[in-house]
Design an enzyme around this catalytic site. Structure first.
Site, PDB file in Angstrom:
ATOM      1  N   SER A 129      43.666  32.338  23.445  1.00  0.00           N
ATOM      2  CA  SER A 129      43.866  33.735  23.591  1.00  0.00           C
ATOM      3  C   SER A 129      44.856  34.247  22.265  1.00  0.00           C
ATOM      4  CB  SER A 129      45.624  33.079  24.720  1.00  0.00           C
ATOM      5  OG  SER A 129      46.721  34.529  25.979  1.00  0.00           O
ATOM      6  N   TYR A 188      53.292  28.302  27.604  1.00  0.00           N
ATOM      7  CA  TYR A 188      51.672  28.642  27.827  1.00  0.00           C
ATOM      8  C   TYR A 188      51.651  28.885  25.851  1.00  0.00           C
ATOM      9  CZ  TYR A 188      47.331  31.268  28.359  1.00  0.00           C
ATOM     10  OH  TYR A 188      46.266  31.785  28.768  1.00  0.00           O
ATOM     11  N   LYS A 216      48.543  26.273  23.703  1.00  0.00           N
ATOM     12  CA  LYS A 216      47.986  27.319  23.004  1.00  0.00           C
ATOM     13  C   LYS A 216      47.331  27.072  21.568  1.00  0.00           C
ATOM     14  CE  LYS A 216      45.278  28.856  26.750  1.00  0.00           C
ATOM     15  NZ  LYS A 216      44.674  28.044  27.596  1.00  0.00           N
TER      16      LYS A 216
HETATM   17  N1  LIG Z   1      42.990  34.847  32.230  1.00  0.00           N
HETATM   18  C1  LIG Z   1      43.524  35.306  31.330  1.00  0.00           C
HETATM   19  O1  LIG Z   1      43.859  36.362  31.352  1.00  0.00           O
HETATM   20  C2  LIG Z   1      43.543  34.437  29.584  1.00  0.00           C
HETATM   21  C3  LIG Z   1      43.845  35.047  29.210  1.00  0.00           C
HETATM   22  C4  LIG Z   1      43.924  34.265  27.673  1.00  0.00           C
HETATM   23  C5  LIG Z   1      43.123  32.935  27.341  1.00  0.00           C
HETATM   24  N2  LIG Z   1      43.239  32.094  28.903  1.00  0.00           N
HETATM   25  C6  LIG Z   1      42.420  30.819  29.017  1.00  0.00           C
HETATM   26  O2  LIG Z   1      41.184  30.632  29.655  1.00  0.00           O
HETATM   27  C7  LIG Z   1      40.983  29.683  30.582  1.00  0.00           C
HETATM   28  C8  LIG Z   1      40.282  30.000  31.497  1.00  0.00           C
HETATM   29  O3  LIG Z   1      41.031  31.120  32.056  1.00  0.00           O
HETATM   30  P1  LIG Z   1      40.689  31.654  33.749  1.00  0.00           P
HETATM   31  O4  LIG Z   1      41.433  32.759  34.430  1.00  0.00           O
HETATM   32  O5  LIG Z   1      39.693  31.304  34.269  1.00  0.00           O
HETATM   33  O6  LIG Z   1      42.046  30.354  34.743  1.00  0.00           O
HETATM   34  P2  LIG Z   1      41.403  29.566  36.525  1.00  0.00           P
HETATM   35  O7  LIG Z   1      43.038  29.422  36.432  1.00  0.00           O
HETATM   36  O8  LIG Z   1      41.227  30.701  36.958  1.00  0.00           O
HETATM   37  O9  LIG Z   1      40.974  28.827  35.352  1.00  0.00           O
HETATM   38  C9  LIG Z   1      41.227  27.106  35.143  1.00  0.00           C
HETATM   39  C10 LIG Z   1      40.596  26.608  35.863  1.00  0.00           C
HETATM   40  O10 LIG Z   1      40.828  25.238  35.085  1.00  0.00           O
HETATM   41  C11 LIG Z   1      41.497  24.104  36.387  1.00  0.00           C
HETATM   42  N3  LIG Z   1      42.250  23.010  35.760  1.00  0.00           N
HETATM   43  C12 LIG Z   1      43.854  22.886  35.838  1.00  0.00           C
HETATM   44  N4  LIG Z   1      44.301  22.421  34.970  1.00  0.00           N
HETATM   45  C13 LIG Z   1      42.817  21.318  34.986  1.00  0.00           C
HETATM   46  C14 LIG Z   1      43.106  20.044  34.467  1.00  0.00           C
HETATM   47  N5  LIG Z   1      43.830  19.113  34.279  1.00  0.00           N
HETATM   48  N6  LIG Z   1      42.493  19.076  35.055  1.00  0.00           N
HETATM   49  C15 LIG Z   1      40.614  19.625  35.890  1.00  0.00           C
HETATM   50  N7  LIG Z   1      40.455  21.670  35.701  1.00  0.00           N
HETATM   51  C16 LIG Z   1      42.239  21.914  35.738  1.00  0.00           C
HETATM   52  C17 LIG Z   1      41.550  25.207  37.488  1.00  0.00           C
HETATM   53  O11 LIG Z   1      41.730  24.266  38.447  1.00  0.00           O
HETATM   54  C18 LIG Z   1      40.476  26.490  37.344  1.00  0.00           C
HETATM   55  O12 LIG Z   1      39.594  26.197  37.989  1.00  0.00           O
HETATM   56  C19 LIG Z   1      42.751  28.776  30.786  1.00  0.00           C
HETATM   57  O13 LIG Z   1      42.312  28.088  29.763  1.00  0.00           O
HETATM   58  C20 LIG Z   1      43.313  30.833  30.093  1.00  0.00           C
HETATM   59  O14 LIG Z   1      44.121  30.108  29.492  1.00  0.00           O
HETATM   60  C21 LIG Z   1      43.234  33.303  29.848  1.00  0.00           C
HETATM   61  O1  LIG Z   2      52.421  44.485  37.874  1.00  0.00           O
HETATM   62  C1  LIG Z   2      52.195  44.600  36.553  1.00  0.00           C
HETATM   63  C2  LIG Z   2      51.386  44.178  35.720  1.00  0.00           C
HETATM   64  C3  LIG Z   2      50.928  44.027  34.780  1.00  0.00           C
HETATM   65  N1  LIG Z   2      51.815  45.131  33.997  1.00  0.00           N
HETATM   66  C4  LIG Z   2      51.917  45.858  32.333  1.00  0.00           C
HETATM   67  O2  LIG Z   2      50.672  45.934  32.168  1.00  0.00           O
HETATM   68  C5  LIG Z   2      49.870  45.571  30.922  1.00  0.00           C
HETATM   69  C6  LIG Z   2      49.322  43.974  31.350  1.00  0.00           C
HETATM   70  O3  LIG Z   2      49.933  43.072  31.358  1.00  0.00           O
HETATM   71  P1  LIG Z   2      49.222  41.682  31.640  1.00  0.00           P
HETATM   72  O4  LIG Z   2      48.102  41.792  32.251  1.00  0.00           O
HETATM   73  O5  LIG Z   2      50.028  40.497  32.407  1.00  0.00           O
HETATM   74  O6  LIG Z   2      48.531  40.946  30.792  1.00  0.00           O
HETATM   75  P2  LIG Z   2      48.900  40.753  29.619  1.00  0.00           P
HETATM   76  O7  LIG Z   2      50.982  40.636  29.413  1.00  0.00           O
HETATM   77  O8  LIG Z   2      48.840  41.173  28.064  1.00  0.00           O
HETATM   78  O9  LIG Z   2      49.210  38.983  28.808  1.00  0.00           O
HETATM   79  C7  LIG Z   2      47.858  38.611  29.363  1.00  0.00           C
HETATM   80  O10 LIG Z   2      47.217  38.431  28.709  1.00  0.00           O
HETATM   81  C8  LIG Z   2      47.638  37.411  27.211  1.00  0.00           C
HETATM   82  C9  LIG Z   2      46.655  37.756  25.877  1.00  0.00           C
HETATM   83  O11 LIG Z   2      45.277  37.678  26.636  1.00  0.00           O
HETATM   84  C10 LIG Z   2      47.611  36.212  27.296  1.00  0.00           C
HETATM   85  O12 LIG Z   2      48.009  35.483  26.703  1.00  0.00           O
HETATM   86  C11 LIG Z   2      48.449  36.636  29.034  1.00  0.00           C
HETATM   87  O13 LIG Z   2      48.060  35.139  29.169  1.00  0.00           O
HETATM   88  C12 LIG Z   2      47.687  36.902  30.050  1.00  0.00           C
HETATM   89  O14 LIG Z   2      48.726  37.459  31.218  1.00  0.00           O
HETATM   90  C13 LIG Z   2      51.283  44.911  30.141  1.00  0.00           C
HETATM   91  O15 LIG Z   2      52.478  46.369  29.692  1.00  0.00           O
HETATM   92  C14 LIG Z   2      52.338  44.878  31.384  1.00  0.00           C
HETATM   93  O16 LIG Z   2      53.804  45.001  31.357  1.00  0.00           O
HETATM   94  C15 LIG Z   2      52.676  46.571  34.852  1.00  0.00           C
HETATM   95  O17 LIG Z   2      52.940  47.298  34.431  1.00  0.00           O
HETATM   96  N2  LIG Z   2      52.642  45.083  36.114  1.00  0.00           N
END
Ligand SMILES: NC(=O)c1ccc[n+]([C@@H]2O[C@H](COP(=O)([O-])OP(=O)(O)OC[C@H]3O[C@@H](n4cnc5c(N)ncnc54)[C@H](O)[C@@H]3O)[C@@H](O)[C@H]2O)c1
Ligand SMILES: O=c1ccn([C@@H]2O[C@H](COP(=O)(O)OP(=O)(O)O[C@H]3O[C@H](CO)[C@@H](O)[C@H](O)[C@H]3O)[C@@H](O)[C@H]2O)c(=O)[nH]1
Length: 415
Positions: free
Chosen positions: A178, A202, A206
């Site tokens: 991330s 969190y 990572k």
């Molecule tokens: N969505 C974002 O904004 C974002 C940003 C950066 C990184 N990531 C990373 O990408 C990955 C996927 O994110 P996502 O948005 O699809 O999240 P998500 O929660 O939709 O998907 C994660 C999946 O992992 C499963 N899971 C969690 N713990 C588990 C365990 N112990 N055993 C088996 N399954 C398990 C959950 O049930 C879920 O289906 C995550 O590692 C997250 O940290 C997400």
């Molecule tokens: O209700 C809301 C939610 C968010 N924001 C703003 O929207 C922007 C984006 O916020 P958000 O969607 O929460 O994303 P991030 O804070 O950038 O964090 C996300 O993106 C990161 C980089 O991938 C990851 O590490 C985090 O887990 C994931 O939550 C920011 O300026 C927030 O302040 C609002 O103003 N109102």
């Protein structure tokens, strides 16, 4: 749909046709799957995807489900391992439906990565060519409130996975990292060699996993590992059938915006309009989940086509910074809905401006995001308007147990 339980573990075969899995769960050895493989998609990049079997942890989740669909469409065989902690069986069923006949190449295993014996059984029943590791808990606020849960789930689960991969000599890995590993970056755009720091539990998980990957690969050069640092994933599959369905109050901007648009919430709170940015609101690099999924296929291609990947990190973003107000306006245009919002103080821990340098991914993965903000908002709205309550919308035939699909599958499987 036929459901299969393998004795001693909880395997569930998800398929949209009759299948002939044997008792060991050796799903892909059946004749129908062999013929599918021989007729499947031939990849132009020096290897045949139909001969590759990929384990996808967290494949029922938001990014995982979109990636699994693209893997199936490309001809890969896929096994999902997920404990459905933050996802539902319905998402996997929809992926199977969208994949058409290639949906036969998907198997679902209800397994928690923290259960090493169960994970070992998955590996002992199939040989995997690579693993894409999405599974993990991801809510920043929840990680601050309950750090031990995050450390346990994200680190113990990952340690188990890596140990089992090593035992079975599966040494190609794509890990969901991330942009959070850049902490509060001193400048933008973020390049992959920026200093890394974690500003919450969190983010620590990572960072720890990235360290584990670098150390593991240094100790054993047979490992090929790609760390994908996602920026801000948004949007949904263009069909509107799969998308992000957060539990409880959404933390992230776009899921919140979409819930306001469908009437589930009355207004959005915009956190901070006094940042040193174009309009005072936070600037981020939003990236379409379909582009992200493509990025995983590009990473696999690199792992399969080169023997010297080492352990390498890549940003997945568009390289463009978009403000909160710009995102709201784009969503209003795409949906035709007014998004009422109120301005509030900055959210603790937020940065003013974060966006990616995408040059390394373009150069070395041959990957570049195709979609812009207009398409992101169009597809976000398409998903939201078709599924205003996410996957668990009450249906006429539902008895209210839609949330517990996993239990019912296991029940069927054991019967
Ligand atoms: N969505 C974002 O904004 C974002 C940003 C950066 C990184 N990531 C990373 O990408 C990955 C996927 O994110 P996502 O948005 O699809 O999240 P998500 O929660 O939709 O998907 C994660 C999946 O992992 C499963 N899971 C969690 N713990 C588990 C365990 N112990 N055993 C088996 N399954 C398990 C959950 O049930 C879920 O289906 C995550 O590692 C997250 O940290 C997400
Ligand atoms: O209700 C809301 C939610 C968010 N924001 C703003 O929207 C922007 C984006 O916020 P958000 O969607 O929460 O994303 P991030 O804070 O950038 O964090 C996300 O993106 C990161 C980089 O991938 C990851 O590490 C985090 O887990 C994931 O939550 C920011 O300026 C927030 O302040 C609002 O103003 N109102």
């Amino acid at each position: 749909m036929r459901v299969v339980a393998v004795p001693g573990t909880t395997f569930c075969g998800l398929t949209n046709s009759r299948s002939t899995e044997n008792r060991r769960g050796d799903f892909f050895s059946c004749p129908s799957h062999r013929s599918m493989a021989s007729n499947g998609t031939k990849m132009a990049n020096g290897f045949n995807a139909t001969q590759k079997r990929i384990l996808v942890t967290g494949g029922a989740g938001y990014i995982g489900s979109h990636t699994v669909l693209q893997l199936l469409e490309e001809g890969y065989k896929v096994v999902i391992v997920d404990n459905l902690n933050n996802s539902v069986e319905e998402a996997v069923k929809r992926v199977v439906g969208l994949a058409g006949k290639n949906g036969n190449n998907l198997r679902f295993c209800l397994v928690d990565l923290c259960d090493k014996d169960a994970l070992d059984k998955v590996f002992s029943s199939s040989r995997f060519d690579a693993v894409i590791h999405f599974a993990g808990l991801k809510a920043v606020g929840a990680s601050v409130a309950n750090p031990l849960l995050y450390y346990y789930n994200n680190l113990v689960g990952t340690l188990n996975l890596f140990e089992v991969m090593k035992t079975y000599s599966c040494k190609k890995l794509v890990f969901s990292s991330s942009a959070t590993v850049y902490g509060q970056p001193k400048s933008v755009p973020c390049t992959e060699d920026f200093p890394r720091e974690a500003v919450n539990p969190y983010g620590q998980t990572k960072l720890f996993v990235e360290h584990m990957c670098y150390d593991m690969q240094k100790a054993d050069h047979e490992w090929g590992i790609i760390l994908l640092r996602y920026f801000n994933p948004v949007a949904a599959h263009p069909s509107g059938l799969i998308g992000e369905d957060p539990r409880g109050v959404p933390n992230n901007l776009m899921p919140f915006v979409q819930q306001v648009a469908v009437g589930r919430r009355s207004e959005l709170t915009v956190y901070g309009n006094d940042y040193p940015t174009k309009d005072g609101t936070g600037v981020r690099d939003y990236v379409h989940v379909m582009d992200l999924a493509d990025g995983h296929l590009a990473a696999l291609r690199k792992l399969f086509n080169s023997s010297d990947t080492g352990c390498a990190a890549y940003n997945l973003g568009t390289g463009k910074g978009v403000s909160v107000l710009e995102m709201i306006e784009a969503f209003e245009r795409a949906s035709g809905k007014k998004i009422p919002y109120r301005l509030a103080a900055r959210r603790p821990g937020d940065c003013a401006e974060v966006y990616a340098s995408t040059q390394k991914a373009e150069r070395e993965l041959n990957w570049k995001a195709k979609y812009g903000v207009e398409e992101m908002c169009r597809d976000q709205w398409n998903w939201a308007s078709q599924n205003p309550w996410g996957y668990n919308a009450p249906r006429a035939d539902s008895n209210g147990t839609a949330n517990h699909g996993c239990g019912s599958m296991l029940g069927n499987g054991r019967a």
